[in-house]
Design a protein around this motif. Structure first.
Motif, PDB file in Angstrom:
ATOM      1  N   LEU A 102      42.346  48.721  32.880  1.00  0.00           N
ATOM      2  CA  LEU A 102      42.034  47.943  31.700  1.00  0.00           C
ATOM      3  C   LEU A 102      43.254  47.371  31.062  1.00  0.00           C
ATOM      4  O   LEU A 102      44.255  48.074  30.899  1.00  0.00           O
ATOM      5  N   ILE A 103      43.364  46.147  30.918  1.00  0.00           N
ATOM      6  CA  ILE A 103      44.689  45.626  30.470  1.00  0.00           C
ATOM      7  C   ILE A 103      44.446  44.953  29.054  1.00  0.00           C
ATOM      8  O   ILE A 103      43.445  44.518  28.431  1.00  0.00           O
ATOM      9  N   LYS A 104      45.513  45.245  28.312  1.00  0.00           N
ATOM     10  CA  LYS A 104      45.423  44.535  26.916  1.00  0.00           C
ATOM     11  C   LYS A 104      46.519  43.525  26.573  1.00  0.00           C
ATOM     12  O   LYS A 104      47.591  43.536  27.196  1.00  0.00           O
ATOM     13  N   ARG A 105      46.035  42.628  26.276  1.00  0.00           N
ATOM     14  CA  ARG A 105      46.868  41.384  25.984  1.00  0.00           C
ATOM     15  C   ARG A 105      46.704  40.690  24.588  1.00  0.00           C
ATOM     16  O   ARG A 105      45.698  40.755  23.971  1.00  0.00           O
ATOM     17  N   ASN A 106      47.572  40.002  24.145  1.00  0.00           N
ATOM     18  CA  ASN A 106      47.364  39.372  22.955  1.00  0.00           C
ATOM     19  C   ASN A 106      46.853  37.775  23.184  1.00  0.00           C
ATOM     20  O   ASN A 106      47.562  37.095  24.037  1.00  0.00           O
ATOM     21  N   GLU A 149      40.509  49.251  39.545  1.00  0.00           N
ATOM     22  CA  GLU A 149      40.522  48.282  38.318  1.00  0.00           C
ATOM     23  C   GLU A 149      41.208  49.175  37.062  1.00  0.00           C
ATOM     24  O   GLU A 149      41.143  50.474  37.382  1.00  0.00           O
ATOM     25  N   GLU A 154      44.331  41.215  19.629  1.00  0.00           N
ATOM     26  CA  GLU A 154      44.199  42.009  20.975  1.00  0.00           C
ATOM     27  C   GLU A 154      43.110  41.878  21.646  1.00  0.00           C
ATOM     28  O   GLU A 154      41.932  42.186  21.220  1.00  0.00           O
ATOM     29  N   GLU A 155      43.268  41.613  23.001  1.00  0.00           N
ATOM     30  CA  GLU A 155      41.903  41.563  23.911  1.00  0.00           C
ATOM     31  C   GLU A 155      42.142  42.453  24.962  1.00  0.00           C
ATOM     32  O   GLU A 155      43.173  42.577  25.716  1.00  0.00           O
ATOM     33  N   GLU A 156      41.152  43.120  25.339  1.00  0.00           N
ATOM     34  CA  GLU A 156      41.019  43.998  26.440  1.00  0.00           C
ATOM     35  C   GLU A 156      40.142  43.279  27.459  1.00  0.00           C
ATOM     36  O   GLU A 156      39.341  42.558  27.330  1.00  0.00           O
ATOM     37  N   LYS A 157      40.898  43.174  28.739  1.00  0.00           N
ATOM     38  CA  LYS A 157      39.847  42.886  29.871  1.00  0.00           C
ATOM     39  C   LYS A 157      40.240  43.889  31.132  1.00  0.00           C
ATOM     40  O   LYS A 157      41.283  44.338  31.187  1.00  0.00           O
ATOM     41  N   THR A 158      39.468  43.626  32.315  1.00  0.00           N
ATOM     42  CA  THR A 158      39.653  44.188  33.289  1.00  0.00           C
ATOM     43  C   THR A 158      40.310  43.715  34.309  1.00  0.00           C
ATOM     44  O   THR A 158      40.360  42.618  34.652  1.00  0.00           O
ATOM     45  N   ASN A 211      44.563  46.628  40.065  1.00  0.00           N
ATOM     46  CA  ASN A 211      45.798  47.401  40.201  1.00  0.00           C
ATOM     47  C   ASN A 211      46.077  47.454  41.613  1.00  0.00           C
ATOM     48  O   ASN A 211      45.412  48.564  41.999  1.00  0.00           O
TER      49      ASN A 211
END
Length: 255
Positions: free
Chosen positions: A224-228, A222, A209-213, A216
């Protein structure tokens, strides 16, 4: 004999020795290059003992295998060898062994050959492991095997570069302890302990899991988006730390 009857008879012969992996059993596919010593050192002349271009070809092959129809939670590569750990509950092809062996060998061979620009072949076999502990032990085994192979490879090719023949080099190294082999390299100003970890411990691939800004537009700000993402780890931890990492991966998969 009518066609339907003939097909029934022939299908019986075709599937008479089909084996299936029982549910609740972990599966690890071991995929090895066929004749890769000649391919890498003679036909393609990759740098010895390790070549980043070859490593990257193997890593890309791992990525392909993790995205070719089987749910793989971890891939491990050292030299021309790939190990794939499947999701415990995978049910592709009814867990039929001949399907896994043939398709994975074919997918690896096709992908690697296309990237290399000439024919290369892999074989495949499935290791059936009944517990998490044995899965962890399997990958620790391959990790330690990579370490020993790397030490031998560096010693072997150093001596070959110094003019020793294949037989002379093999005889010289045979029977020497790990400490003696490290000392041999140190006497040539090669510190084995400082060599890249991917050479000594292999490479691991897994989903993290990686977090990036992100932005919206509805909130005009801004978020915080979590994605695999598929992570490629060229610096695997060792011993207990590696075991803990594998255990966490298995625990997460079972949730």
């Amino acid at each position: 004999m009518k066609f339907d009857e003939l097909e029934k008879v022939m299908r019986g012969y075709e599937t008479a020795h089909d084996d299936y992996v029982p549910t609740g059993t972990y599966m690890v596919a071991r995929i090895d290059g066929r004749g890769f010593t000649r391919l890498t050192k003679e036909t393609c002349a990759f740098e010895a003992p390790f070549d980043i271009k070859f490593r990257d070809l193997m890593v890309e092959t791992c990525k392909h295998l993790m995205n070719c129809g089987f749910k793989v939670i971890y891939a491990y590569n050292q030299s021309d060898e790939i190990s794939l750990l499947f999701d415990l509950n995978i049910n592709a092809f009814g867990r039929k062994l001949r399907k896994y062996n043939s398709l994975l060998a074919g997918e690896a061979s096709a992908k690697f050959s296309l990237m290399l620009g000439q024919v290369a072949a892999f074989d495949c076999r499935i290791c059936q492991l009944p517990s998490r502990n044995l899965v962890v032990d399997y990958f620790r085994w391959r990790n330690e095997d990579a370490h020993r192979n790397a030490l031998n490879a560096h010693c072997y090719w150093q001596l070959r570069k110094e003019g020793k023949s294949q037989n002379e080099t093999t005889s010289f190294i045979e029977g020497k302890s790990l400490a003696e082999k490290e000392a041999l390299l140190q006497s040539r100003d090669i510190n084995f302990k400082t060599l890249p970890l991917w050479q000594k411990r292999g490479t691991g691939l897994y989903v993290a899991e990686e977090e990036k800004t992100g932005f919206n537009p509805k909130e005009n700000g801004e978020v915080l988006i979590k994605r695999n993402v598929l992570k490629t780890d060229y610096e695997l931890p060792q011993a207990d730390a590696y075991s803990a990492f594998l255990w966490e991966l298995l625990t997460r998969d079972d949730e």
